[in-house]
Design a protein around this motif. Structure first.
Motif, PDB file in Angstrom:
ATOM      1  N   LYS A 782      -8.339   7.151  -6.012  1.00 56.92           N
ATOM      2  CA  LYS A 782      -9.072   6.294  -7.563  1.00 56.92           C
ATOM      3  C   LYS A 782      -8.778   4.762  -7.634  1.00 56.92           C
ATOM      4  CE  LYS A 782      -9.388   9.655 -10.480  1.00 56.92           C
ATOM      5  NZ  LYS A 782      -8.520  10.765 -10.454  1.00 56.92           N
ATOM      6  N   ASP A 783      -8.348   4.215  -6.165  1.00 60.20           N
ATOM      7  CA  ASP A 783      -8.046   2.804  -6.424  1.00 60.20           C
ATOM      8  C   ASP A 783      -9.291   2.038  -5.153  1.00 60.20           C
ATOM      9  OD1 ASP A 783      -5.348   3.102  -6.908  1.00 60.20           O
ATOM     10  OD2 ASP A 783      -4.886   3.971  -4.809  1.00 60.20           O
ATOM     11  N   ASP A 784      -9.454   0.707  -6.159  1.00 59.58           N
ATOM     12  CA  ASP A 784     -10.755   0.424  -5.489  1.00 59.58           C
ATOM     13  C   ASP A 784     -10.421  -0.381  -3.399  1.00 59.58           C
ATOM     14  OD1 ASP A 784     -12.137  -0.086  -7.420  1.00 59.58           O
ATOM     15  OD2 ASP A 784     -11.421  -1.705  -8.082  1.00 59.58           O
ATOM     16  N   ALA A 785     -11.218  -0.006  -2.916  1.00 60.39           N
ATOM     17  CA  ALA A 785     -11.049  -0.608  -1.863  1.00 60.39           C
ATOM     18  C   ALA A 785     -11.842  -1.410  -0.824  1.00 60.39           C
ATOM     19  CB  ALA A 785     -11.207   0.607  -0.056  1.00 60.39           C
ATOM     20  N   GLY A 786     -11.694  -2.624   0.056  1.00 62.28           N
ATOM     21  CA  GLY A 786     -11.976  -3.575   0.402  1.00 62.28           C
ATOM     22  C   GLY A 786     -12.983  -2.899   1.649  1.00 62.28           C
ATOM     23  N   GLU A 787     -12.744  -2.464   2.513  1.00 64.87           N
ATOM     24  CA  GLU A 787     -13.372  -1.148   2.807  1.00 64.87           C
ATOM     25  C   GLU A 787     -12.214  -0.439   3.380  1.00 64.87           C
ATOM     26  OE1 GLU A 787     -13.290  -4.276   6.478  1.00 64.87           O
ATOM     27  OE2 GLU A 787     -11.895  -2.802   7.266  1.00 64.87           O
ATOM     28  N   VAL A 788     -13.909   0.834   3.922  1.00 61.40           N
ATOM     29  CA  VAL A 788     -13.063   2.330   4.453  1.00 61.40           C
ATOM     30  C   VAL A 788     -14.250   2.607   6.109  1.00 61.40           C
ATOM     31  CG1 VAL A 788     -13.553   5.008   3.619  1.00 61.40           C
ATOM     32  CG2 VAL A 788     -13.492   2.410   1.943  1.00 61.40           C
ATOM     33  N   LYS A 789     -12.898   3.100   6.788  1.00 59.89           N
ATOM     34  CA  LYS A 789     -13.408   3.245   8.200  1.00 59.89           C
ATOM     35  C   LYS A 789     -13.859   4.584   8.639  1.00 59.89           C
ATOM     36  CE  LYS A 789     -10.798  -0.940   9.875  1.00 59.89           C
ATOM     37  NZ  LYS A 789      -9.558   0.174   9.944  1.00 59.89           N
TER      38      LYS A 789
END
Ligand code: GDP
Ligand code: MG
Length: 822
Positions: A782-789
């Protein structure tokens, strides 16, 4: 000669006059008194008497040898670990027996003289003198001085000079013996050393210091006997060992002139248990050799190139006509497999009721007009994959086009692949049994691709066939043989075989099996073959009917057993003279594999096109493969790029097709040294792996002008530092949600790299770019993320784009400045 009294003579030879008188008496000169004069005759008589009496005495065994005993004591101080020292008494008892030579050639008397000094006759002093040198070492020395005093009693001149005429007979020989050993001790030792060196076969000049000492302490009894004897080497002999790529324990031991058990022991000490027949690699063998105190000679590795360059009997053999090798290509479902199967069943198994043919990757058929060999892996993928490996297996391509379907994308692709390989085409217009068949439409459509039927004045033979009914198949084979005739295919039949691996696999029961297409020479059962990085003795050889065969000549495929592993299709197979050589080269290739890969990566780079063109006289064409989203882009790009051609450099689009970049495209690029241009398309995952592996140069563009500009710059050597796209990550759309705020949100799985927010993105469908934009929102749960690997799931919303579908890919990239190297 001056006369001398008995007393004077006794004085002269240094014995008491009484003793001399007793001897004279015994010699029958009893009248003599101490003051009487001795004549030469009398001296002679005495001398003969003495010789005779001692000669008789010599018959006693005891006289034939001298035994010397010596005892010496010394003290050795030993210090123990506790620091205390103790003294050990050492008593050395030496007993030496010198045995006289039984007979000495010309002068038996001389040797017999030796003991003369010993008996009562001679003064003890004389005896001592005689024995003293013997103690030194050599019996000859002991015997020699003894001669002189013994002889002396009769001579009136100083004893050692055994010159007088009267003594001429016995004297000269011993005199020779006397003189030689009378050299300085040091000199003698050097002599001995020299001789010993000869016996040990030590290289001259390799003086081992230790030896001098050892010789000095050593009894050298053996030397007198004049017999040859063996002696333990007194210094380790250092061997120079040349090591091949591999060596067995037994061979290694032999190279060092030691027992294999020693090598095994050494290896055991080094921590590895080996058997006598175990094969060691060069590194291990080097360690062993050095461990054992020997030296490794730098051995030049045998490179496969050297072997190939070596003249063989085969090279000398005359070339004879050989059957053509054919590959069947065409669009999917146009009947390639059906055609191959029909020919195999009708021709290979002909005459054999219910004959079953084996799929070994190739087969040959015999027709009244000649033999034709088919590679039965249809399609241009296999064909080009082989070419990419540098193998040219095919002489003729049969292009299958279904008459009810006409020319399709893969038909065109096949034409391009065959053209690039410069392999002639024979077109089989298939499925003519079908009512909807339009064979002439096929001819017409192919003309657009520069494949023009002979009957229309072109260069290609077209044959209407049916893989179902068999109609036209014979004519097709005839046409193939006709084309082959024009090609004048030839190969020597004699000599060791060389060919290609067409197919290879690991059989559960038989181990690695490979289908080898012989190209030159004749392959025999029992031959040692080297196939790429594998090798082995041909244990069994089967033809396409599964029957064992003993030999196979040019253009004949056989399935061989006995290889060490499974080679790759397209690899060269060749007969080599020995298993050892084969193993050596195979290992060399295994080691060199990485280097070869690196070397390959030098091929066709846009960034060094200019350099390559400048350097090479031949590389006068810049080959391009264009894959694009629409046909219009290909046409526009082809025209614009080919227009860049100059008198020096020809820009040539060798293949252009709609769709993503495939494995087949990459292989074609390798085979024809081409650079790939992806216009709004991407490479699929298999192709990407191959691109990386083969080092193929791939450029992506989305503006025609950019592509043209860059190619022009490359050709003139003007490639400037510029912004290049760098792929950050790739996400796969697994689900699509609707959000009132964002519109479509893609539930994604990151498959590669990392996905970052606020980066430019592209949406790909089937490797074709369908949208470009920006990543608006990235969420993890549900959260905003800067990056996802990679390996994680996320939600992606794309700005102004709501058409995303499950199965699409989202590519996230960055623009980075790249300095171009020329
Ligand atoms: P490939 O994909 O090129 O290998 O094509 P296949 O050999 O698998 O053939 C595809 C389909 O076309 C199969 O169902 C075959 O039975 C059919 N087919 C192939 N050749 C002929 C033909 O000459 N006549 C007819 N009627 N059908 C054919
Ligand atoms: Mg098929």
């Amino acid at each position: 000669m001056t006369q001398i009294t008995v007393k004077g003579f006794a004085d002269q030879i240094g014995i008491p006059p009484d003793t001399l008188l007793r001897q004279l008496e015994a010699a029958g000169l009893s009248a003599k008194k101490a003051d009487d004069e001795l004549t030469d005759e009398e001296k002679e008589k005495l001398f003969h008497y003495l010789r005779a009496s001692h000669g008789a005495g010599d018959e006693g065994a005891g006289r034939k040898k001298i035994t010397l005993k010596r005892k010496s004591t010394s003290q050795v101080v030993q210090s123990t670990r506790t620091g205390a020292s103790r003294t050990v008494q050492v008593e050395v008892r030496k007993k030496r027996t010198f045995i006289k030579r039984a007979t000495i050639e010309e002068t038996p008397a001389a040797t017999e003289e030796a003991p003369v000094a010993e008996p009562e006759v001679a003064a003890p002093a004389v005896a001592a003198e005689a024995v003293a040198p013997a103690r030194e070492a050599v019996v000859a020395e002991a015997a020699a001085p003894a001669v002189a005093p013994a002889v002396a009693p009769k001579a009136e001149i100083p004893a050692p000079a055994v010159k007088p005429a009267a003594l001429a007979k016995p004297a000269p020989a011993p005199a020779k013996d006397v003189k030689k050993p009378h050299k300085g001790k040091k000199e003698r030792l050097e002599k001995l050393e020299e001789r010993e060196r000869g016996e040990l076969h030590l290289a001259a000049g390799k003086k081992v210091r230790r030896k001098v000492r050892m010789v000095a302490n050593k009894p050298v009894v053996t030397s007198v006997t004049g017999q040859h004897g063996f002696e333990r080497p007194t210094a380790p002999i250092v061997h120079e060992v040349a090591l091949p790529e591999t060596v067995t324990v037994a061979e290694l031991a032999q190279k060092m002139s030691i027992k294999a058990a020693e090598v095994i022991k050494t290896l055991m000490q080094m921590g590895s248990m080996v058997t006598i027949n175990q094969v060691l690699d060069r590194d291990t063998a080097t360690l062993v050799v050095e461990e054992m105190g020997h030296v490794v000679k730098e051995a030049k590795p045998t490179s496969p190139e050297e072997l190939l360059a070596a003249p063989t009997a085969e090279a000398a053999a005359a070339a004879e006509p050989r059957p053509p090798v054919v590959t069947v290509m065409g669009h999917v479902d146009h009947g390639k497999t059906s055609l191959l199967d029909y020919i195999r069943k009708a021709k290979v198994a002909a005459g054999e009721a219910g004959g079953i043919t084996q799929h070994i990757g190739a087969y040959h058929v015999e027709t009244p007009k000649g033999v034709v060999t088919f590679l039965d892996t249809p399609g241009h993928e296999a064909f080009t994959a082989m070419r990419a490996r540098g193998a040219k297996a095919t002489d003729i391509v049969i292009l299958v086009v279904a008459a009810d379907d006409g020319v399709m994308p893969q038909t065109v692709e096949a034409v391009h692949h065959a053209r690039n390989a410069k392999v002639p085409l024979v077109v089989a217009v298939n499925k003519i049994d079908k009512p909807e068949a339009q064979p002439d439409r096929v001819r017409q459509e192919l003309t657009k691709h520069e494949v023009v039927p002979e009957e229309w004045g072109g260069g290609e033979i077209f044959v209407n066939v049916s893989a179902k009914s068999g109609e036209g198949i014979d004519k097709l084979l005839e046409s193939v043989l006709l084309t082959a005739e024009v090609l004048e295919l030839k190969a020597p039949k004699a000599g060791p075989a060389a060919g290609l691996v067409v197919e290879a696999r690991l059989d559960k029961g038989r181990g690695p099996v490979a289908t080898v297409l012989v190209q030159r020479g004749t392959l025999h059962k029992g031959d040692v073959i080297l196939a790429g990085r594998e090798f082995g003795r041909v244990r069994a050889m089967l033809d396409e009917k599964g029957r064992p065969v003993k030999e196979a000549g040019p253009s004949i495929p056989v399935e061989v057993q006995g290889l060490s592993g499974v080679p790759s299709a397209g690899e060269e197979a060749m007969v080599v003279e020995s298993e050892r050589k084969a193993r050596e080269i195979a290992l060399y290739r295994q080691g060199k594999f990485k280097d070869v890969q690196l070397a390959r990566q030098q091929a066709a780079k846009l960034s060094n096109v200019f350099e390559q063109l400048k350097e090479s006289e031949e590389a006068k064409s810049l080959n391009l493969i264009i894959k694009a989203d629409v046909q219009g882009s290909i046409e526009a790009l082809t025209v614009a790029l080919e227009k860049l051609s100059t008198p020096e450099v020809k820009v040539k689009v060798v293949h252009g097709m709609v769709g993503g970049i495939t494995e087949s495209d990459v292989n074609l690029a390798v085979a024809s040294s081409a650079v790939i241009i992806g216009f709004n398309v991407r490479a699929d995952s298999t192709a990407r792996r191959l691109i990386e592996h083969q080092g193929v140069d791939v450029h992506y563009y989305n503006v025609i002008y950019d592509a043209v500009d860059e190619v022009r710059a490359a050709m003139t050597g003007m490639l400037k530092p510029q912004f290049k796209e760098q792929l950050l990550g790739l996400a796969e759309v697994r689900d699509v949600f609707r959000s009132p705020k964002m519109g479509a949100v893609a539930g994604c799985y990151v498959v590669e790299g990392v996905v970052r927010r606020n980066r430019p993105i592209r949406v790909l469908r089937d490797n074709v770019v369908i949208f470009e934009g920006e990543l608006e929102s990235l969420r993890r749960f549900k959260d905003d993320a800067g990056e996802v690997k990679a390996g994680l799931e996320c939600g992606i919303a794309v700005k102004n784009y709501n058409d995303v579908k499950v199965g699409d890919q989202i590519e996230v990239y960055e623009k980075v400045e790249v300095a171009r190297t020329l």
